[in-house]
Scaffold this motif. Sequence first.
Motif, short mmCIF file in Angstrom:
data_model
loop_
_atom_site.label_atom_id
_atom_site.label_comp_id
_atom_site.label_asym_id
_atom_site.label_seq_id
_atom_site.Cartn_x
_atom_site.Cartn_y
_atom_site.Cartn_z
N SER A 159 0.98 -1.21 -0.13
CA SER A 159 0.01 -0.17 0.05
C SER A 159 0.95 1.30 -0.06
O SER A 159 0.45 2.21 -0.71
N VAL B 10 -8.66 6.30 8.96
CA VAL B 10 -9.39 4.96 8.91
C VAL B 10 -8.46 3.95 9.83
O VAL B 10 -9.14 2.97 10.38
N GLY B 11 -7.22 4.20 9.66
CA GLY B 11 -6.29 3.02 10.63
C GLY B 11 -6.77 3.13 11.95
O GLY B 11 -6.85 2.39 12.58
N LEU C 113 -10.13 1.46 12.78
CA LEU C 113 -9.87 0.00 12.79
C LEU C 113 -9.28 -0.56 14.08
O LEU C 113 -9.50 -1.31 14.70
N TYR D 60 -10.12 -9.81 10.09
CA TYR D 60 -10.53 -8.81 9.35
C TYR D 60 -10.02 -7.58 9.30
O TYR D 60 -9.82 -6.79 8.41
N LEU D 61 -10.00 -6.88 10.56
CA LEU D 61 -9.60 -5.47 10.95
C LEU D 61 -8.06 -5.30 10.57
O LEU D 61 -7.51 -4.37 10.01
N PRO E 150 -5.75 -6.89 8.45
CA PRO E 150 -5.40 -6.44 6.94
C PRO E 150 -5.68 -5.09 6.44
O PRO E 150 -4.99 -4.56 6.00
N GLY E 151 -6.89 -4.97 7.07
CA GLY E 151 -7.50 -3.39 6.45
C GLY E 151 -6.76 -2.47 7.26
O GLY E 151 -6.22 -1.25 6.57
N TYR E 152 -6.27 -2.53 8.64
CA TYR E 152 -5.33 -1.53 9.14
C TYR E 152 -3.95 -1.58 8.42
O TYR E 152 -3.50 -0.28 8.21
N LEU F 112 -3.38 -1.90 5.24
CA LEU F 112 -3.42 -1.40 3.96
C LEU F 112 -3.58 0.25 4.20
O LEU F 112 -3.03 0.91 3.32
N PHE F 113 -4.37 0.52 5.13
CA PHE F 113 -4.64 2.02 5.12
C PHE F 113 -3.71 2.57 5.82
O PHE F 113 -3.38 3.77 5.63
#
Length: 257
Positions: free
Chosen positions: A57, A81-82, A85, A98-99, A101-103, A105-106
């Motif tokens: 990212s 956003v990070g 999360l 789920y959270l 990987p999202g963290y 990326l952001f």
Amino acid sequence: MSLNSKNPFLNNKTFSSTAVSKRDEVHHATIIDYNEEMTLSGTINKSLILFLLLTASATVIWWLTFNGMNPLVAAIGGAVVGLVLVLIAAFKPQYSPYLAPGYALFEGLFIGGISAIFEVKYPGIVVQAVGATFVTFMVCLGLYKYKIVKVTEQFKSVVVAATLAIATYYLISWVFSMFTSFVPVHYGNSLMSIGISVFVIIIAALNLFLDFDRIEKGVEQKMPKYMEWYGAMGLMITLVWLYIEFLRLLSKLNSKN
């Protein structure tokens, strides 16, 4: 009294409560699936996945920045956003698969944007900061693995107190600088400012020992499998903090040249 790691993902309350629920589950279960327990290798693998996602990212934003895009919007958006999360995972660790990987990326958007801004002003600084972060991590890991540094309750209390003091100072400085003409002492490249940066880096590095200890305790307590993502996410937060502080210190040193 048991003291917590400042890192919200590796605090005793979350790990202890999860351990209790896991023991209850084992007590009432007829068949135990040991593949559903937290392991050290699993946590390491999850940490590597998060690192790769964050790097990918950050690389995208880095490339876009040097092709004409303003990285500030991506950096701020990624940071916000990070943080959201992080807060969700702190209260709902079972959603960490789920959270986390999202963290990554952001947070990569934030890291990539900030890194590009620093690199434009101080060419070569990102490589130096990455190298310093990696070396610090490996040194701390080695010291912890070979028990050269032991995480005692006194050690925890000192690190937690220092981390809380830094967080409080940063928050107060930010509020005052937003609404007054106050200039925090850690701004600029004075010896005082450089000294503060060095101190913060030391405390961030010491937090790694608390993170290692909490992950090890989680494995020993046979916590649920999702705690591997939770532990990996907490460790990533500390590493991001350490990297940012190295960027700030190096920028101060470079500006004096």
